[in-house]
Design a protein around this motif. Structure first.
Motif, PDB file in Angstrom:
ATOM      1  N   THR A 232       0.854  -1.195   0.000  1.00  0.00           N
ATOM      2  CA  THR A 232       0.000   0.000   0.000  1.00  0.00           C
ATOM      3  C   THR A 232       0.885   1.239   0.000  1.00  0.00           C
ATOM      4  N   LEU A 233       0.317   2.356  -0.457  1.00  0.00           N
ATOM      5  CA  LEU A 233       1.082   3.602  -0.472  1.00  0.00           C
ATOM      6  C   LEU A 233       1.444   4.050   0.941  1.00  0.00           C
ATOM      7  N   GLU A 234       0.535   3.872   1.887  1.00  0.00           N
ATOM      8  CA  GLU A 234       0.818   4.269   3.261  1.00  0.00           C
ATOM      9  C   GLU A 234       2.039   3.514   3.798  1.00  0.00           C
ATOM     10  N   GLU A 235       2.129   2.222   3.509  1.00  0.00           N
ATOM     11  CA  GLU A 235       3.290   1.445   3.954  1.00  0.00           C
ATOM     12  C   GLU A 235       4.559   1.943   3.266  1.00  0.00           C
ATOM     13  N   GLY A 236       4.440   2.277   1.990  1.00  0.00           N
ATOM     14  CA  GLY A 236       5.591   2.797   1.254  1.00  0.00           C
ATOM     15  C   GLY A 236       6.068   4.130   1.794  1.00  0.00           C
ATOM     16  N   LEU A 237       5.126   5.005   2.138  1.00  0.00           N
ATOM     17  CA  LEU A 237       5.473   6.327   2.652  1.00  0.00           C
ATOM     18  C   LEU A 237       6.236   6.248   3.973  1.00  0.00           C
ATOM     19  N   GLN A 238       5.976   5.211   4.731  1.00  0.00           N
ATOM     20  CA  GLN A 238       6.665   5.046   6.006  1.00  0.00           C
ATOM     21  C   GLN A 238       8.142   4.711   5.830  1.00  0.00           C
ATOM     22  N   LYS A 239       8.545   4.367   4.596  1.00  0.00           N
ATOM     23  CA  LYS A 239       9.928   3.956   4.354  1.00  0.00           C
ATOM     24  C   LYS A 239      10.759   5.023   3.643  1.00  0.00           C
ATOM     25  N   VAL A 240      10.168   6.217   3.410  1.00  0.00           N
ATOM     26  CA  VAL A 240      10.919   7.294   2.759  1.00  0.00           C
ATOM     27  C   VAL A 240      11.140   8.440   3.739  1.00  0.00           C
ATOM     28  N   SER A 241      12.057   9.324   3.365  1.00  0.00           N
ATOM     29  CA  SER A 241      12.382  10.476   4.207  1.00  0.00           C
ATOM     30  C   SER A 241      11.529  11.673   3.793  1.00  0.00           C
ATOM     31  N   ILE A 242      10.829  12.264   4.753  1.00  0.00           N
ATOM     32  CA  ILE A 242       9.980  13.434   4.488  1.00  0.00           C
ATOM     33  C   ILE A 242      10.322  14.522   5.491  1.00  0.00           C
ATOM     34  N   ASN A 243      10.596  15.733   4.987  1.00  0.00           N
ATOM     35  CA  ASN A 243      10.827  16.881   5.867  1.00  0.00           C
ATOM     36  C   ASN A 243      10.216  18.124   5.238  1.00  0.00           C
ATOM     37  N   ARG A 244      10.506  19.289   5.803  1.00  0.00           N
ATOM     38  CA  ARG A 244       9.852  20.516   5.324  1.00  0.00           C
ATOM     39  C   ARG A 244      10.368  20.967   3.956  1.00  0.00           C
ATOM     40  N   PHE A 245      11.419  20.307   3.441  1.00  0.00           N
ATOM     41  CA  PHE A 245      11.915  20.619   2.108  1.00  0.00           C
ATOM     42  C   PHE A 245      11.417  19.603   1.082  1.00  0.00           C
ATOM     43  N   THR A 246      10.471  18.759   1.510  1.00  0.00           N
ATOM     44  CA  THR A 246       9.922  17.729   0.624  1.00  0.00           C
ATOM     45  C   THR A 246       8.686  18.256  -0.112  1.00  0.00           C
ATOM     46  N   TYR A 247       8.645  18.038  -1.415  1.00  0.00           N
ATOM     47  CA  TYR A 247       7.512  18.449  -2.252  1.00  0.00           C
ATOM     48  C   TYR A 247       6.961  17.186  -2.917  1.00  0.00           C
ATOM     49  N   THR A 248       5.716  16.861  -2.598  1.00  0.00           N
ATOM     50  CA  THR A 248       5.123  15.582  -2.984  1.00  0.00           C
ATOM     51  C   THR A 248       4.210  15.729  -4.203  1.00  0.00           C
ATOM     52  N   VAL A 249       4.388  14.845  -5.177  1.00  0.00           N
ATOM     53  CA  VAL A 249       3.529  14.823  -6.363  1.00  0.00           C
ATOM     54  C   VAL A 249       2.879  13.444  -6.444  1.00  0.00           C
ATOM     55  N   VAL A 250       1.550  13.427  -6.477  1.00  0.00           N
ATOM     56  CA  VAL A 250       0.793  12.177  -6.491  1.00  0.00           C
ATOM     57  C   VAL A 250       0.237  11.934  -7.891  1.00  0.00           C
ATOM     58  N   ALA A 251       0.625  10.803  -8.478  1.00  0.00           N
ATOM     59  CA  ALA A 251       0.076  10.397  -9.779  1.00  0.00           C
ATOM     60  C   ALA A 251      -0.160   8.892  -9.713  1.00  0.00           C
ATOM     61  N   SER A 252      -1.096   8.519  -8.857  1.00  0.00           N
ATOM     62  CA  SER A 252      -1.354   7.102  -8.616  1.00  0.00           C
ATOM     63  C   SER A 252      -2.848   6.860  -8.441  1.00  0.00           C
ATOM     64  N   HIS A 253      -3.360   5.845  -9.089  1.00  0.00           N
ATOM     65  CA  HIS A 253      -4.786   5.547  -8.986  1.00  0.00           C
ATOM     66  C   HIS A 253      -5.125   4.891  -7.646  1.00  0.00           C
ATOM     67  N   THR A 254      -4.106   4.462  -6.888  1.00  0.00           N
ATOM     68  CA  THR A 254      -4.359   3.810  -5.592  1.00  0.00           C
ATOM     69  C   THR A 254      -4.267   4.787  -4.416  1.00  0.00           C
ATOM     70  N   PHE A 255      -4.110   6.079  -4.729  1.00  0.00           N
ATOM     71  CA  PHE A 255      -4.012   7.079  -3.649  1.00  0.00           C
ATOM     72  C   PHE A 255      -5.336   7.131  -2.887  1.00  0.00           C
ATOM     73  N   ASP A 256      -5.270   7.015  -1.557  1.00  0.00           N
ATOM     74  CA  ASP A 256      -6.501   6.922  -0.763  1.00  0.00           C
ATOM     75  C   ASP A 256      -6.429   7.806   0.482  1.00  0.00           C
ATOM     76  N   GLN A 257      -7.481   7.739   1.285  1.00  0.00           N
ATOM     77  CA  GLN A 257      -7.598   8.550   2.502  1.00  0.00           C
ATOM     78  C   GLN A 257      -6.431   8.300   3.453  1.00  0.00           C
ATOM     79  N   GLN A 258      -6.022   7.045   3.608  1.00  0.00           N
ATOM     80  CA  GLN A 258      -4.950   6.722   4.549  1.00  0.00           C
ATOM     81  C   GLN A 258      -3.624   7.351   4.113  1.00  0.00           C
ATOM     82  N   ALA A 259      -3.331   7.269   2.805  1.00  0.00           N
ATOM     83  CA  ALA A 259      -2.094   7.851   2.292  1.00  0.00           C
ATOM     84  C   ALA A 259      -2.112   9.372   2.435  1.00  0.00           C
ATOM     85  N   LEU A 260      -3.262   9.999   2.152  1.00  0.00           N
ATOM     86  CA  LEU A 260      -3.370  11.451   2.292  1.00  0.00           C
ATOM     87  C   LEU A 260      -3.208  11.868   3.745  1.00  0.00           C
ATOM     88  N   GLU A 261      -3.855  11.149   4.655  1.00  0.00           N
ATOM     89  CA  GLU A 261      -3.737  11.481   6.071  1.00  0.00           C
ATOM     90  C   GLU A 261      -2.295  11.373   6.539  1.00  0.00           C
TER      91      GLU A 261
END
Length: 600
Positions: A232-261
């Motif tokens: 799942t995208l939420e599981e994937g997001l937990q394995k990347v580095s995110i900080n205030r200099f991160t700019y996220t672009v979503v182009a995925s048909h599986t993007f859902d409420q959990q990933a957005l939250e």
């Protein structure tokens, strides 16, 4: 391949070939670039650029001569001449002639970090000592032993910009060769592949998260810092580095409420979701977004450029990311000056107005006195008149020497201040709107003919006579009221009541003389405590609380002059952010200006 400065430096170091590094330290007036570095070889070959033209030719010739003479590090200035104006600007350069040593490689390490998109600081002494160091975001370092310098390097990475610092009387310059900006791509389709390629060209590192392995290969994303494939995208997001200099672009048909939250709970500065307006509407019907988070959510994503192909969409998206990252308007530079606003005064209320205007995308230049007598110094852009620069919340301001420099600084997203209490620069600036925010309780020279729209704050002005509009500044039911005929409520001389205290909160000078204090804003004080001196006369705290306002040291004041402000709420007092009053007044100014622009 197009080699970067540090890639070439690493190659030259390996063969012990001499070269020089040229770095822009500072610019004033008109200059093609405000920061940058280039490498010059003994043959005159260059890698990277500091802006081209006469400046680069001068730097190249000077660096080649320095290599030949085996000079120590040195600084040099270049005067920018334009067809319409001689001496239009000045660029300060620092030239380092690199003499290779037999110790472990220096530039080879920098080359390796750069290839891995690891942000790092390249720092060097400005004291002609040929001393330089590296410090990475992974806390590795080369040539760095001074702990104070290490802390400054760490802070520079956190802040994300170059800086000039002083430690024990010695100056150093810290640069960030690898942009700290990193792009997080959710989905590995054609558009995100194009965004990845353009991100690499811009020097931005990027990460990829996918649920399908065939869309997340190193063949599709050869320059990725990391590629994560998860159920799942939420599981994937937990394995990347995110900080205030991160700019996220979503182009995925599986993007859902959990990933957005998950993204909304992270510190990512930007969340762009690819899709049409219909898809955006359907998405927001399906996904709940808190109102406070909507400012960093963009759907549809990108600027309106008429993009069709993946490459065109990538340009549109990254242009928007640059706009948001740099706090710019995204408007045509040709038309930017046509909406220029000049604010007279840079005190705390004026700063609230300035921030509202700048955040709305309007270009602003501030006119101030040489030594402003503001006391709310932590929330006043006027403080730049003393230290050269000031920062209020997340917005920077800088003192400038003239109109050319002010406009250059403004284009970099920094609020420029000019020493001009008489408004002598107004003719050259030719603003669309003037906001008199001096708040002197009287008109010090503003006229209704000074600009197409003239707005004045507080008492001392008559709308329709001295200005087009007056904004009410007195707290209460009428605060922020737009007055198109007549005057604001007269000054009562009684400060606003806070925690039951009014007059006691504000301290006035007990005598004439030079103001000196060993206290600072934010200090807790008790009634009767000595908090400053005016000449030889003690200034006593009038109540228990926190110092929220304090005059700058060294200013000459007459008897009865406002020099300090104590907030009786103590630790609950806020002295670091713009007040609700300043924001309300700023909102009214913006309302008037928006209405004026809509009719043009």
């Amino acid at each position: 391949m197009n080699k970067t400065l540090f890639y070439r430096a690493g190659e030259l170091e390996k063969t012990s070939s001499p070269f020089a590094l040229v770095t822009i330290l500072n610019t004033t007036g008109s200059a093609s670039r405000n920061q940058g570095s280039m490498l010059v070889e003994r043959t005159g070959a260059i890698t990277s650029t500091i802006g081209g033209g006469a400046l680069e030719a001068f730097a190249r010739e000077t660096a080649c001569q320095a290599i030949k003479e085996k000079r120590e590090d040195f600084s040099v200035c270049f005067t920018v001449d334009q067809e319409a104006k001689k001496g239009a600007g000045e660029v300060s350069l620092f030239i380092q002639v690199v003499k290779h040593r037999k110790e472990s490689p220096f530039f080879g390490v920098a080359k390796e970090w750069e290839q891995k998109s690891i942000p790092f600081v390249f720092g060097f002494s400005l004291e002609n000592t040929s001393s330089r160091f590296l410090f990475s975001s992974t806390f590795e370092s080369v040539g760095l032993s001074d702990e104070a310098l290490r802390e400054h390097a760490k802070k520079s990475l956190e802040e994300g910009f170059d800086k000039r610092i002083e430690i024990s009387g010695a100056e150093h310059f810290l640069t960030l060769p690898v942009p700290v900006t990193n792009v997080l791509l959710i989905g590995g389709g054609h558009v995100n592949q194009a965004i990845a390629n353009l991100s690499h060209s811009l020097g931005y590192g990027f990460q990829v998260v996918e649920t399908r392995a065939e869309y997340a290969s190193s063949v599709l994303f050869p320059y990725a810092k990391s590629i994560v494939v998860a159920p799942t995208l939420e599981e994937g997001l937990q394995k990347v580095s995110i900080n205030r200099f991160t700019y996220t672009v979503v182009a995925s048909h599986t993007f859902d409420q959990q990933a957005l939250e998950y993204l909304l709970a992270s510190s990512t500065a930007y969340i762009g979701i690819l899709g049409s307006r219909l898809k955006a509407r359907m998405l927001f019907e399906r996904i709940s977004v808190p109102a406070a988070q909507k400012d960093r959510l963009f759907c549809p994503v990108g600027l309106d450029l008429g993009s069709e192909t993946p490459s065109e969409i990538a340009l549109s998206v990254l242009a928007q990311i640059m706009k948001e990252k740099n706090g710019r308007t995204g408007k045509s530079l040709r038309n930017l000056a046509k909406s220029l606003v000049v604010v007279r005064g840079g005190g705390d209320l004026a700063t609230g107005v300035i921030m509202r205007l700048v955040n709305a995308g309007l270009p602003v230049v501030v006119l101030e006195t040489e030594k402003p007598t503001v006391i709310r110094t932590t929330v006043s852009f006027a403080q730049a008149m003393f230290g050269g620069k000031a920062k209020v919340e997340d917005m920077l301001a800088q003192k400038c020497s003239g109109v050319e420099e002010a406009l250059t600084v403004m284009e970099r997203g920094i609020v420029p201040l000019l020493v001009d209490p008489q408004g002598l620069f107004l003719e050259e600036l030719n603003p669309l709107c003037i906001v008199d925010a001096i708040l002197a309780k009287k008109n010090l020279g503003t006229t209704i003919e000074d600009a197409p729209l003239v707005i004045a704050l507080g008492p001392g002005f008559t709308a329709g006579k001295d200005c087009h509009v007056v904004i009410e500044t007195k707290r209460g039911h009428s605060l922020g009221r737009v007055i198109r005929e007549g005057e604001a409520i007269a000054n009562s001389g009684i400060p606003g009541i806070i925690a039951g205290f009014g007059r006691e909160r504000v301290i006035h000078s007990p005598a004439a003389g030079i103001f000196i204090s060993d206290h600072k804003i934010g200090d807790l004080v008790t009634i009767g405590e000595v908090i400053a001196h005016v000449g030889e006369t003690e200034v006593l705290a009038t109540l228990d609380g926190m110092i929220r306002g304090l005059l700058n040291n060294g200013l000459s004041v007459p008897t009865g002059f406002k020099i300090a402000d104590i907030d009786p709420r103590g630790l609950e007092a806020d002295f670091t952010t713009v007040s609700d009053k300043a924001k309300a007044i700023g909102g009214s100014v913006l309302e008037v200006l928006d209405g004026f622009l809509a009719k043009r």
